[in-house]
Design a protein around this motif. Structure first.
Motif, PDB file in Angstrom:
ATOM      1  N   GLU A 362       0.823  -1.207   0.000  1.00  0.00           N
ATOM      2  CA  GLU A 362       0.000   0.000   0.000  1.00  0.00           C
ATOM      3  C   GLU A 362       0.857   1.256   0.000  1.00  0.00           C
ATOM      4  N   THR A 366       1.540   4.501  -2.721  1.00  0.00           N
ATOM      5  CA  THR A 366       0.982   5.803  -2.373  1.00  0.00           C
ATOM      6  C   THR A 366       2.012   6.837  -1.923  1.00  0.00           C
ATOM      7  N   THR A 367       3.253   6.445  -1.642  1.00  0.00           N
ATOM      8  CA  THR A 367       4.266   7.413  -1.227  1.00  0.00           C
ATOM      9  C   THR A 367       5.109   7.831  -2.422  1.00  0.00           C
ATOM     10  N   TYR A 373       8.364   6.701   2.275  1.00  0.00           N
ATOM     11  CA  TYR A 373       7.954   5.310   2.463  1.00  0.00           C
ATOM     12  C   TYR A 373       8.469   4.777   3.800  1.00  0.00           C
TER      13      TYR A 373
END
Length: 402
Positions: A362, A366-367, A373
């Motif tokens: 995930e 998304t980072t 991260y």
């Protein structure tokens, strides 16, 4: 100075690759040629071999009769040991003398046929293995050296096989086809990896890495993450000597079945941080420069007294082809213990490993950066610490001795 070990089975075509590397700008140290040079007529080396094996290993002109010497030691482990005890120290001394004449920025190719057999891989920043099929090698040896099939088979059998070579190969160069293809592969390797690696070592900087986090599939055997990690740890042990108290593969790539960035996290344990600072120069020369800044781990309750600093030293690999995070921590200290405990918990707990993998996937999606991260993962470790601690108490976990 960047040191590259070049090896391959008889007839694989190491000379082709060596010539291509020299054309790119490398300096060649040929172990076979040096071993011949130190046994030339009039040398102390030849005198020592005569004393060990008698005058029957001499030709009529008083030079070394190499076929006769080969017959004397072939298949006789004790005789080979005696020969190596004479020749190897002389080769090492001559190699050291020739290296002293090279510039500090040099890329040095060590042409050593028996890197695998003699377990010499940790001596080099990279190991290049030249490979070709048995049929191709046999045809070359018959054509170029006039060897019989029986002679070729005996020589191949006496050497390591391709599976053993592949296990130590940082780079495998396929020389089964046209010479031009191998030369082109060498040129690309020089451009994309060797030259940048040498530049990074000279500047004492880590290699550039991708900005965005990306999870990678584990590499296929034999060069698994575990095998690659152990190879790097062997090099670090050799570089650090007695100052290295422990050396371990940690982090996600040390947990089989866990998704991970293609970065090896390694941990070196030392007596104290003064020893870590003493190691900085040796590790930099081995290809792992220390990164500036104040590096520390996030404390966890119960592993150290309140307010205890979890300081460490942090190094990165200068090799653009193999990302490594090197954490140098006090052996037995809280950060050292936690790294090993978390790894072992994830190895043992299928549910925890699955939950962590989902989180990693995930966050990777998304980072925007590896720094973001890593920061986004940190709360998960704080949340799971009670579970990790309970698992350690329930199982009686203890770190390995050092």
């Amino acid at each position: 100075m960047l040191h590259i070990g070049l090896t391959g089975g008889i007839g694989a075509g190491k000379s082709t690759v060596a010539a291509a590397l020299i054309e790119c700008g490398a300096h060649l140290i040929d172990a076979d040629q040096i071993s011949r040079d130190v046994l030339e007529p009039g040398t102390a080396g030849l005198a020592a071999v005569i004393e060990e094996f008698g005058p029957g290993i001499l030709s009529a002109d008083s030079s070394l009769d190499r076929p006769a010497l080969a017959r004397t030691v072939f298949g006789d482990d004790e005789a080979l040991r005696r020969l190596n005890a004479v020749v190897h120290p002389l080769v090492r001394a001559e190699t050291k003398a020739r290296l002293a004449d090279l510039p500090a920025s040099a890329v040095v190719i060590h042409d050593v046929p028996l890197i695998v057999e003699n377990e010499l891989a940790p001596e080099y920043h990279l190991v290049l293995v030249v490979g070709a099929s048995a049929a191709t090698r046999t045809a070359r040896l018959q054509r170029d050296r006039g060897m019989s099939v029986e002679q070729i088979r005996a020589r191949m059998t006496a050497q390591a096989d391709d599976a053993a070579r592949a296990r130590v190969a940082d780079v495998w160069i396929d020389n089964d086809g046209a010479r031009e293809r191998a030369v082109a592969e060498v040129a690309a390797l020089w451009r994309e990896r060797i030259a940048p690696y040498a530049g990074n070592i000279a500047a004492q900087r880590g290699a550039e890495r991708p900005e965005r986090p990306e999870l990678a599939a584990p590499p296929d055997p034999p060069r698994t993450w575990a095998v690659q990690a152990e190879a790097v740890l062997d090099r670090l042990r050799r570089a650090g000597g007695d100052l290295v108290r422990s050396a371990d593969h940690i982090g996600s790539t040390a947990v089989p079945g866990l998704a991970a960035k293609d970065v090896l996290d390694l941990q070196i344990g030392v007596t104290d941080l003064a020893a870590a600072d003493q190691l900085a120069g040796a590790f930099a020369r081995a290809g792992f420069p220390r990164l500036d800044g104040h590096w520390y781990d996030s404390p966890k309750d119960g592993l150290a007294g309140p307010g205890t600093a979890w300081d460490k030293r942090f190094h990165a690999n200068a090799d653009p082809g193999r990302a490594v995070n090197l954490h140098v921590r006090v052996a037995g200290g809280p950060g050292w213990r936690y790294a090993l405990l978390c790894r072992d918990w994830l190895r043992a707990d299928d549910d925890a490993r699955s939950r962590y993998q989902r989180l990693k996937q995930e966050l990777a999606a998304t980072t925007a950066s590896t720094q973001e991260y890593a920061a986004a993962k940190e709360p998960w470790f704080d949340q799971t610490w009670p579970q990790i601690r309970a698992w350690a108490e329930r199982t009686g976990w203890a770190p390995p001795p050092f």
